[in-house]
Design a protein around this motif. Structure first.
Motif, PDB file in Angstrom:
ATOM      1  N   ARG A 123      39.577 -80.533 -21.656  1.00 22.92           N
ATOM      2  CA  ARG A 123      38.763 -79.325 -21.752  1.00 22.92           C
ATOM      3  C   ARG A 123      37.313 -79.754 -21.860  1.00 22.92           C
ATOM      4  O   ARG A 123      36.989 -80.695 -22.579  1.00 22.92           O
ATOM      5  CB  ARG A 123      39.158 -78.494 -22.975  1.00 22.92           C
ATOM      6  CG  ARG A 123      40.537 -77.872 -22.865  1.00 22.92           C
ATOM      7  CD  ARG A 123      40.822 -76.981 -24.077  1.00 22.92           C
ATOM      8  NE  ARG A 123      42.191 -76.504 -24.073  1.00 22.92           N
ATOM      9  CZ  ARG A 123      42.602 -75.410 -23.453  1.00 22.92           C
ATOM     10  NH1 ARG A 123      41.723 -74.677 -22.778  1.00 22.92           N
ATOM     11  NH2 ARG A 123      43.860 -75.041 -23.498  1.00 22.92           N
ATOM     12  N   CYS A 124      36.439 -79.059 -21.133  1.00 23.44           N
ATOM     13  CA  CYS A 124      35.034 -79.411 -21.183  1.00 23.44           C
ATOM     14  C   CYS A 124      34.182 -78.174 -21.451  1.00 23.44           C
ATOM     15  O   CYS A 124      34.655 -77.042 -21.372  1.00 23.44           O
ATOM     16  CB  CYS A 124      34.596 -80.109 -19.901  1.00 23.44           C
ATOM     17  SG  CYS A 124      35.023 -79.254 -18.375  1.00 23.44           S
ATOM     18  N   ASN A 125      32.929 -78.414 -21.789  1.00 25.75           N
ATOM     19  CA  ASN A 125      31.986 -77.340 -22.087  1.00 25.75           C
ATOM     20  C   ASN A 125      30.609 -77.791 -21.605  1.00 25.75           C
ATOM     21  O   ASN A 125      30.377 -78.986 -21.437  1.00 25.75           O
ATOM     22  CB  ASN A 125      31.966 -77.048 -23.588  1.00 25.75           C
ATOM     23  CG  ASN A 125      31.407 -75.666 -23.882  1.00 25.75           C
ATOM     24  OD1 ASN A 125      31.085 -74.903 -22.970  1.00 25.75           O
ATOM     25  ND2 ASN A 125      31.274 -75.341 -25.167  1.00 25.75           N
ATOM     26  N   LEU A 126      29.700 -76.858 -21.395  1.00 31.03           N
ATOM     27  CA  LEU A 126      28.388 -77.231 -20.896  1.00 31.03           C
ATOM     28  C   LEU A 126      27.386 -76.130 -21.155  1.00 31.03           C
ATOM     29  O   LEU A 126      27.731 -74.990 -21.452  1.00 31.03           O
ATOM     30  CB  LEU A 126      28.447 -77.515 -19.396  1.00 31.03           C
ATOM     31  CG  LEU A 126      28.858 -76.309 -18.533  1.00 31.03           C
ATOM     32  CD1 LEU A 126      27.770 -75.995 -17.537  1.00 31.03           C
ATOM     33  CD2 LEU A 126      30.152 -76.615 -17.821  1.00 31.03           C
ATOM     34  N   SER A 127      26.113 -76.510 -21.018  1.00 28.47           N
ATOM     35  CA  SER A 127      25.021 -75.527 -21.028  1.00 28.47           C
ATOM     36  C   SER A 127      24.128 -75.815 -19.833  1.00 28.47           C
ATOM     37  O   SER A 127      24.039 -76.947 -19.369  1.00 28.47           O
ATOM     38  CB  SER A 127      24.194 -75.645 -22.309  1.00 28.47           C
ATOM     39  OG  SER A 127      23.382 -76.806 -22.261  1.00 28.47           O
ATOM     40  N   GLY A 128      23.475 -74.789 -19.343  1.00 27.28           N
ATOM     41  CA  GLY A 128      22.481 -74.982 -18.297  1.00 27.28           C
ATOM     42  C   GLY A 128      23.059 -75.363 -16.963  1.00 27.28           C
ATOM     43  O   GLY A 128      22.515 -76.214 -16.276  1.00 27.28           O
ATOM     44  N   ALA A 129      24.170 -74.747 -16.561  1.00 29.32           N
ATOM     45  CA  ALA A 129      24.769 -75.033 -15.258  1.00 29.32           C
ATOM     46  C   ALA A 129      25.702 -73.889 -14.898  1.00 29.32           C
ATOM     47  O   ALA A 129      26.018 -73.042 -15.736  1.00 29.32           O
ATOM     48  CB  ALA A 129      25.528 -76.352 -15.299  1.00 29.32           C
ATOM     49  N   PRO A 130      26.165 -73.844 -13.639  1.00 28.09           N
ATOM     50  CA  PRO A 130      27.145 -72.813 -13.267  1.00 28.09           C
ATOM     51  C   PRO A 130      28.414 -72.932 -14.101  1.00 28.09           C
ATOM     52  O   PRO A 130      28.683 -73.978 -14.692  1.00 28.09           O
ATOM     53  CB  PRO A 130      27.438 -73.137 -11.792  1.00 28.09           C
ATOM     54  CG  PRO A 130      26.304 -73.970 -11.332  1.00 28.09           C
ATOM     55  CD  PRO A 130      25.826 -74.722 -12.529  1.00 28.09           C
ATOM     56  N   GLY A 142      37.241 -71.791 -18.734  1.00 28.53           N
ATOM     57  CA  GLY A 142      37.894 -71.892 -20.034  1.00 28.53           C
ATOM     58  C   GLY A 142      39.218 -72.624 -20.009  1.00 28.53           C
ATOM     59  O   GLY A 142      39.727 -73.039 -21.045  1.00 28.53           O
ATOM     60  N   ALA A 143      39.790 -72.775 -18.824  1.00 24.37           N
ATOM     61  CA  ALA A 143      41.094 -73.437 -18.695  1.00 24.37           C
ATOM     62  C   ALA A 143      40.911 -74.944 -18.632  1.00 24.37           C
ATOM     63  O   ALA A 143      39.865 -75.436 -18.229  1.00 24.37           O
ATOM     64  CB  ALA A 143      41.802 -72.948 -17.441  1.00 24.37           C
ATOM     65  N   PRO A 144      41.945 -75.687 -19.034  1.00 19.88           N
ATOM     66  CA  PRO A 144      41.826 -77.135 -18.936  1.00 19.88           C
ATOM     67  C   PRO A 144      41.763 -77.599 -17.485  1.00 19.88           C
ATOM     68  O   PRO A 144      42.341 -76.976 -16.592  1.00 19.88           O
ATOM     69  CB  PRO A 144      43.087 -77.657 -19.625  1.00 19.88           C
ATOM     70  CG  PRO A 144      44.003 -76.511 -19.777  1.00 19.88           C
ATOM     71  CD  PRO A 144      43.211 -75.259 -19.651  1.00 19.88           C
ATOM     72  N   ASN A 152      35.883 -81.843 -24.764  1.00 17.58           N
ATOM     73  CA  ASN A 152      36.274 -81.348 -26.092  1.00 17.58           C
ATOM     74  C   ASN A 152      37.595 -81.933 -26.564  1.00 17.58           C
ATOM     75  O   ASN A 152      37.876 -81.961 -27.767  1.00 17.58           O
ATOM     76  CB  ASN A 152      36.376 -79.827 -26.070  1.00 17.58           C
ATOM     77  CG  ASN A 152      35.056 -79.166 -25.700  1.00 17.58           C
ATOM     78  OD1 ASN A 152      34.107 -79.832 -25.285  1.00 17.58           O
ATOM     79  ND2 ASN A 152      34.996 -77.858 -25.839  1.00 17.58           N
ATOM     80  N   GLU A 153      38.423 -82.359 -25.621  1.00 13.62           N
ATOM     81  CA  GLU A 153      39.692 -83.020 -25.917  1.00 13.62           C
ATOM     82  C   GLU A 153      40.264 -83.509 -24.599  1.00 13.62           C
ATOM     83  O   GLU A 153      39.868 -83.026 -23.526  1.00 13.62           O
ATOM     84  CB  GLU A 153      40.688 -82.065 -26.590  1.00 13.62           C
ATOM     85  CG  GLU A 153      41.061 -80.868 -25.728  1.00 13.62           C
ATOM     86  CD  GLU A 153      41.950 -79.880 -26.468  1.00 13.62           C
ATOM     87  OE1 GLU A 153      42.144 -80.039 -27.676  1.00 13.62           O
ATOM     88  OE2 GLU A 153      42.447 -78.952 -25.817  1.00 13.62           O
TER      89      GLU A 153
END
Length: 258
Positions: free
Chosen positions: A92-99, A125-127, A163-164
């Motif tokens: 799972r990942c997360n980000l700011s400032g991108a599509p 939101g999905a892995p 995130n994991e």
């Protein structure tokens, strides 16, 4: 963090810590199959660690295309006498400032990080599920590294995080080959400067040279009982030389290039 559930987990980390990215690599809380070792999750030199709780985060991924120095990486090494058959990696990942669906690619040391490994991600939101069912990810007996390359961030401070993550597959014993058969693999000289000679009476199919990070340097089809490889262009270092024989025996030895 929510754990990714599933059978046949061989390496995973839920990444629960006040600031995981201060470690390179981060290993706290990781779980591995008893018959493998793993380095944890690490950062390549082209990315900058981002402070944050319960995520392994980076900035500096604002290049328009893949930067081969900007990656997050994981190295898995089977214990002697064991092999890994991969099925998938999930993270799972997360980000700011991108599509919402940021551009990123996953590659491996199997082909020295040249081709993208297919993955699927239904929504952000999905892995992400990386498909490792291909033949090159089966019967792995030497160190293997996977790298995740994020790119296309809107600016140098945009962050991207894992995130994991979970690697799935099986770890099994390799076929027992009679000791006298394996021990008849001869190679010389060692240390070697220009040319490595070798012989194996049942017949050698392939010789593969890896560095100690598990990255493949070169592969040589032999299809004979003896042969030679020019190693004069290799940098002075220690390397792993893997023999794959005509009768499916596998032997890995260390050589020193001077």
């Amino acid at each position: 963090n929510m754990s990714i559930q599933g059978q046949n987990i061989i390496f995973k980390n839920d990444i629960n810590h006040s600031n995981p990215s201060q470690f390179n690599p981060f290993t706290i809380g990781q779980i591995t199959d008893v018959n493998i070792s793993a380095t944890g999750i690490g950062i390549g030199p082209g990315l900058i660690a981002f402070s944050g709780a319960d995520v392994y985060g980076v900035t500096g991924w604002d290049t328009p295309a893949v930067d081969l120095t900007a990656y997050l990486e994981f190295t898995l090494t089977p214990n002697a006498g064991f092999k890994i058959n991969f099925t998938s990696q999930e993270f799972r990942c997360n980000l700011s400032g991108a599509p919402n669906l940021t551009p990123y690619v996953v590659r491996s040391s199997i082909d020295n990080y040249t081709s993208n490994i297919p993955f699927s991600q239904a929504t952000f939101g999905a892995p992400t599920v990386v498909n490792l069912s291909g033949s090159s990810f089966q019967n792995v007996t030497t160190p293997i590294t996977f790298r995740l390359y994020p790119f296309g961030g809107s600016g140098s401070t945009a962050f991207f995080s894992v995130n994991e993550f979970t690697f799935k597959g099986t770890v099994t014993q390799t076929l027992n080959v009679p000791t006298q058969e394996i021990s008849s693999f001869n190679y010389y000289p060692n240390p070697v400067k220009e040319e490595l000679s070798f012989s194996y009476e049942p017949g050698i199919e392939t010789i593969i040279i890896y560095n100690l990070m598990g990255q493949m340097i070169s592969s040589h089809k032999i299809n004979a009982t003896e042969g030679k490889i020019d190693v004069s262009s290799l940098e002075a270092a220690t390397y792993l030389v893997k023999l794959i024989s005509k009768n499916d025996a596998v032997k890995t030895v260390k050589i020193v290039k001077i």
